[in-house]
Enzyme design. Structure first.
Site, PDB file in Angstrom:
ATOM      1  N   GLU A 209       0.686  -1.256   0.155  1.00  0.00           N
ATOM      2  CA  GLU A 209      -0.002  -0.020   0.103  1.00  0.00           C
ATOM      3  C   GLU A 209       0.835   1.398  -0.034  1.00  0.00           C
ATOM      4  OE1 GLU A 209      -3.119  -0.458   3.184  1.00  0.00           O
ATOM      5  OE2 GLU A 209      -3.727  -2.226   1.980  1.00  0.00           O
ATOM      6  N   ASP A 246      -4.585  -0.321  11.770  1.00  0.00           N
ATOM      7  CA  ASP A 246      -5.432  -1.463  11.451  1.00  0.00           C
ATOM      8  C   ASP A 246      -4.507  -2.788  11.848  1.00  0.00           C
ATOM      9  OD1 ASP A 246      -6.705  -3.508  10.528  1.00  0.00           O
ATOM     10  OD2 ASP A 246      -6.179  -3.075   8.261  1.00  0.00           O
ATOM     11  N   LYS A 342     -15.633  -1.639   1.810  1.00  0.00           N
ATOM     12  CA  LYS A 342     -14.900  -2.283   0.822  1.00  0.00           C
ATOM     13  C   LYS A 342     -15.828  -2.979  -0.269  1.00  0.00           C
ATOM     14  CE  LYS A 342     -10.550  -3.199   3.291  1.00  0.00           C
ATOM     15  NZ  LYS A 342      -9.903  -4.462   3.908  1.00  0.00           N
TER      16      LYS A 342
END
Length: 432
Positions: A209, A246, A342
């Site tokens: 990411e 997260d 998502k």
């Protein structure tokens, strides 16, 4: 009527070099929408199914020709001649035709790509930007806001090849006056973090990411180096910039315990891990924790919500998988106070909008999110603005698959001006 005249599916490549599904929906009058399905690495067990071919001789089994065939065959046949402006109707046709609870017949990757391409084609036929069309589908026409970004600047867990257990350490530029300035602040911290890591002899290679993926002595050390970078960039931690994590705790949940390699392979109970996180929130201005326990540990989540839920945002990702049935149960049981959105977890735009609405109606926040396997498709930027979700997670300040979303948000903010305020800290649960 914006009649669908052609549907095309194809296999393209995502940011990890794996195949994914791209779809085009063509309407009468020459309007075209095109969209691609993203793909996750740390996936919730109850997500809609991403259909892969399983043929090891091709793309190591990850090909998506079956899903593409579903787009070009039964899906195309079923929606040709239908009105693209009827998004709920188009999505229902595909879901009903698939006929399974988790979209395993056609694949959520096939259905979602067509669903999003259809929305883009319909927006074009109405002469509207995608975010404006989404706001209309959402029943909130003209109500926009710019989301606070959660920028994942240190990657661990399933997103990186390092020894860090917690999957994402993020910064939120809550003190910025605009989204564009928030992006600038994030970029500056990102570059200062590279200097901090280099000064300590650490690796500055990036993960899936776009965040750095160094080996660190502990999970807390990730927070310490970020704090150093924030200060070096000239910002005040806790005021200008807050922190979020997260945990993706399902990835280190073994035999009923949370086993952290970065903490000397220490095994924690749900309560112990909750208090481990609580201690971190006392040391650093962490205002949001996602998947702080395993997706099946609802008893533990109830305890975690009791301990932390009135102080910080507790986001359910693997916990809720953008599924209204599961979210409804979570709301009733007082589990978490926010949902990660998502759209490939559920597989259609209509169901995604329903999950956002359910969360907001219950006083939960909704955080729009990318997946670790992405493409140049920037639909989530329009989704965040069009639903006035308030927060977005779309990676770090590197890799074009991440930056594409930030750039789209900058364009949208420029177009909307004061119609789309950047509300900063107020968007985060428990921080208003």
């Amino acid at each position: 009527m914006s009649k669908i005249v052609k549907v095309i599916g194809r296999e393209i490549i995502d940011s990890r070099g794996n195949p994914t599904v791209e779809a085009e929906v063509h309407l009468e009058g020459g309007f075209v929408g095109m969209a691609a399905a993203p793909s996750g690495a740390s996936t919730g067990s109850r997500e809609a199914l991403e259909l892969r071919d399983g043929d090891k001789s091709r793309f190591l089994g990850k090909g998506v020709t079956k899903a593409v065939a579903a787009v070009n065959g039964p899906i195309a046949q079923a929606i040709l001649g239908k009105d693209a402006k009827d998004q709920a109707g188009i999505d229902k046709i595909m879901i009903d035709l698939d006929g399974t609870e988790n979209k395993s017949n056609f694949g959520a990757n096939a259905i979602l790509a067509v669903s999003l391409a259809n929305a883009k084609a319909a927006a074009a036929s109405k002469g509207l930007p995608l975010y404006a069309h989404i706001a209309e589908l959402n029943g909130t026409p003209g109500k926009y806001s710019m989301p606070v970004p959660m920028m994942n600047i240190i990657n661990g867990g399933e997103h990186a090849d390092n020894n860090v257990d917690i999957q994402e350490f993020m910064i939120q530029p809550v003190g910025a006056p605009t989204l564009k300035e928030a992006v600038r602040m994030g970029s500056e911290v990102f570059h200062h973090l590279a200097k901090v890591l280099k000064s300590k002899g650490m690796n500055t290679a990036v993960g899936d990411e776009g965040g750095y993926a160094p080996n660190l002595g502990s999970n807390a050390e990730a927070l310490a180096v970020i704090a150093e970078a924030v200060k070096a960039a000239g910002y005040e931690l806790g005021k200008d910039i807050t922190l979020a994590m997260d945990c993706a705790a399902s990835e280190f949940y073994k035999d009923g315990k949370y086993v952290l390699a970065g903490e000397g392979n220490k095994a924690f109970t749900s309560e112990e891990f909750t208090h481990f996180l609580e201690e971190l929130t006392k040391q650093y201005p962490i205002v949001s924790i996602e998947d702080g326990l395993d997706e099946s540990d609802w008893e533990g989540f109830a305890y975690q919500t009791k301990v932390l839920g009135d102080k910080i945002q507790l986001v359910g990702d693997d916990l809720f998988v953008t599924n209204t049935k599961i979210l409804k149960e979570g709301i009733e049981k007082g589990i978490a106070n926010s949902i990660l959105i998502k759209f490939n977890q559920i597989g259609s735009l209509t169901e995604t909008l329903a999950a956002i609405k359910m969360a907001k109606d219950a006083g939960y926040t909704a955080v729009i999110s990318h997946r670790s396997g992405e493409t140049e498709d920037a639909t989530i930027a329009d989704l965040a603005v069009g639903t006035a979700a308030g927060q977005i997670k779309t990676g770090s300040m590197s890799r074009s698959d991440r930056v594409a979303k930030y750039n789209q948000l900058i364009r949208i903010e420029e177009a909307l001006g004061e119609q789309a305020p950047f509300n900063g800290r107020k968007e985060i649960k428990g921080q208003a």
